[in-house]
Design an enzyme around this catalytic site. Structure first.
Site, short mmCIF file in Angstrom:
data_model
loop_
_atom_site.label_atom_id
_atom_site.label_comp_id
_atom_site.label_asym_id
_atom_site.label_seq_id
_atom_site.Cartn_x
_atom_site.Cartn_y
_atom_site.Cartn_z
N MET A 102 -8.98 8.10 0.21
CA MET A 102 -9.79 8.45 1.39
C MET A 102 -10.34 9.86 1.25
SD MET A 102 -7.24 7.14 4.35
CE MET A 102 -6.55 5.49 4.35
N MET A 141 -12.13 4.38 -0.16
CA MET A 141 -12.74 4.62 1.16
C MET A 141 -13.44 5.97 1.08
SD MET A 141 -9.58 3.13 3.37
CE MET A 141 -8.50 3.18 1.93
N HIS A 161 -8.44 1.02 -3.72
CA HIS A 161 -9.35 0.80 -2.58
C HIS A 161 -10.01 2.13 -2.24
CE1 HIS A 161 -9.49 -0.31 2.03
NE2 HIS A 161 -10.68 -0.16 1.51
N SER A 202 0.85 -1.20 0.00
CA SER A 202 0.00 0.00 0.00
C SER A 202 0.87 1.23 0.00
CB SER A 202 -0.89 0.01 1.25
OG SER A 202 -1.38 1.34 1.44
N ASP A 225 -4.78 3.59 -1.77
CA ASP A 225 -5.84 3.89 -0.80
C ASP A 225 -6.38 5.30 -0.99
OD1 ASP A 225 -6.02 1.52 0.93
OD2 ASP A 225 -3.94 1.98 1.44
N ASP A 235 -6.45 -6.57 4.45
CA ASP A 235 -5.84 -5.24 4.47
C ASP A 235 -5.82 -4.66 5.88
OD1 ASP A 235 -4.98 -2.68 3.90
OD2 ASP A 235 -6.72 -2.14 2.67
N HIS A 294 -1.22 -1.31 -4.23
CA HIS A 294 -2.49 -0.99 -3.56
C HIS A 294 -2.55 0.52 -3.33
CE1 HIS A 294 -5.93 -2.12 -0.94
NE2 HIS A 294 -5.51 -1.16 -0.14
N MET A 297 -11.25 -6.03 5.77
CA MET A 297 -10.46 -5.05 6.52
C MET A 297 -10.10 -5.64 7.88
SD MET A 297 -9.97 -2.48 4.60
CE MET A 297 -9.00 -1.62 5.86
C1 DX5 Z 1 -6.16 1.43 5.82
C2 DX5 Z 1 -5.74 1.13 4.40
C3 DX5 Z 1 -4.64 0.16 4.30
C4 DX5 Z 1 -3.37 0.60 4.93
C5 DX5 Z 1 -2.63 -0.63 5.34
O1 DX5 Z 1 -7.28 2.21 5.84
O2 DX5 Z 1 -6.83 0.61 3.66
O3 DX5 Z 1 -4.43 -0.24 2.95
O4 DX5 Z 1 -2.56 1.38 4.11
O5 DX5 Z 1 -1.52 -0.20 6.01
P1 DX5 Z 1 -0.82 -1.05 7.13
O6 DX5 Z 1 -0.26 -2.27 6.46
O7 DX5 Z 1 0.23 -0.11 7.60
O8 DX5 Z 1 -1.83 -1.39 8.19
ZN ZN Z 2 -6.39 -0.37 1.63
#
Ligand code: DX5
Ligand code: ZN
Length: 223
Positions: free
Chosen positions: A37, A68, A66, A8, A35, A175, A33, A137
Site C-alpha cells: 500500500m 494497492m 497485491h 495475508s 499487501d 479478499d 498474500h 475486493m
Molecule cells: C485489504 C487487503 C487485504 C487484507 C485482508 O486492503 O487487501 O488483503 O489484509 O485482511 P482481512 O482478512 O483482515 O480483511
Molecule cells: Zn490483499
C-alpha cells in the site's frame, strides 16, 4: 475443486516476520498474500521491496503480491525480482491495463487484476481471457480487519459466469473480511482462492485456523 488459502501477512507480527513466515510454511496455506500500500491509492502505507525480499528469503510458498498503489506499471519488474510469483494490480489504478497485464506476464509471474467494491465486473470483459487471476475486493482496500461487503457474493457469481465463457482456468480470488463463518458462502459463490488476514493472525492458533479453513474446502470439494 481444491480451493487455495492465502493468508495475508498484513495482519502478521512484523517484529517477528521470520517466525510468521515459518509458521505459514508449516501450515496448510498454499500461498502467502502480500499487501503493498502506497498511501495514495489507499489511505494506508504498509511496506515495499525490502520487506518483500525479506519474506522471500524464508517463504517456501508462492508470494501473491497485491499492489494497492498508483502507477503500478513503473514497478512490475522490481516486484518480480524482489520475489513475487503472482502480481495483481488494481483496475482503478491502470490507464493502460492491457499493457500492464502483458508486462506482468513478461516477467514470468502470474497476472491478476483486482476490482474495488464499486467497480463492475464488466470492466474486465475485454481482458479476462488474458488473466491468470481476478481479485474481487470484498472490503474497500486499505486495512485489515474490516467487515465483508455482502454484495461481493453477487459479484463473485457474475465473474464466475463470465470466466466460464471466456477463461475457464481463471482463478477467482476474494479478499477482505473473510472468516470461518462466511467462507463457505464465498466458495459456494465461485471463489477459488481465499485471502484472510485478521481471521488467521488474530486467532489463538493460526495453524489450526488455516487447517479449519482448509477443511471447509475439503467439505465443499464437489463445488
Ligand atoms: C485489504 C487487503 C487485504 C487484507 C485482508 O486492503 O487487501 O488483503 O489484509 O485482511 P482481512 O482478512 O483482515 O480483511
Ligand atoms: Zn490483499
Amino acid at each position: 475443486m481444491k480451493h487455495i488459502i492465502a493468508p495475508s501477512i498484513l495482519s502478521a507480527d512484523f517484529a517477528n516476520l521470520q517466525r510468521e513466515i515459518e509458521m505459514l510454511n508449516e501450515s496448510q496455506a498454499e500461498w502467502i498474500h502480500v499487501d503493498v500500500m502506497d498511501g495514495v491509492f489507499v489511505p494506508n502505507i504498509s511496506f515495499g521491496f525490502p520487506v518483500l525480499k525479506a519474506v522471500k528469503k524464508y517463504a517456501k510458498k508462492p508470494l501473491d503480491v497485491h499492489l494497492m498503489i498508483v502507477n503500478p506499471e513503473k514497478y512490475i519488474e522490481e516486484f518480480a525480482s524482489a520475489g513475487a510469483d503472482i502480481i495483481t494490480v488494481h483496475y482503478e489504478a491502470c490507464t493502460h491495463l492491457h499493457r500492464v497485464i502483458q508486462s506482468i506476464k513478461n516477467t514470468g509471474c502470474k497476472a491478476g487484476v483486482a476490482l474495488n467494491p464499486h467497480t463492475p465486473i464488466e470492466a474486465l470483459q475485454d481482458v479476462i481471457a488474458d488473466l491468470d487471476l481476478v481479485l474481487i475486493m470484498s472490503v474497500n482496500p486499505g486495512f485489515g480487519g474490516q467487515q465483508f461487503i455482502p454484495n461481493s457474493l453477487t459479484k463473485i457469481k457474475a465473474i464466475k459466469q463470465m470466466a466460464e465463457l471466456k477463461n475457464p482456468k481463471l482463478i477467482i480470488e476474494v479478499d477482505g473480511g473473510i472468516n470461518e463463518l462466511n467462507m463457505e458462502s464465498v466458495i459456494r459463490a465461485g471463489a477459488s482462492a481465499i485471502v484472510a488476514g485478521n481471521a488467521i493472525f488474530a486467532a489463538n492458533d493460526p495453524i489450526q485456523t488455516i487447517a479449519h479453513f482448509n477443511k471447509i474446502n475439503i467439505n465443499l470439494s464437489s463445488v
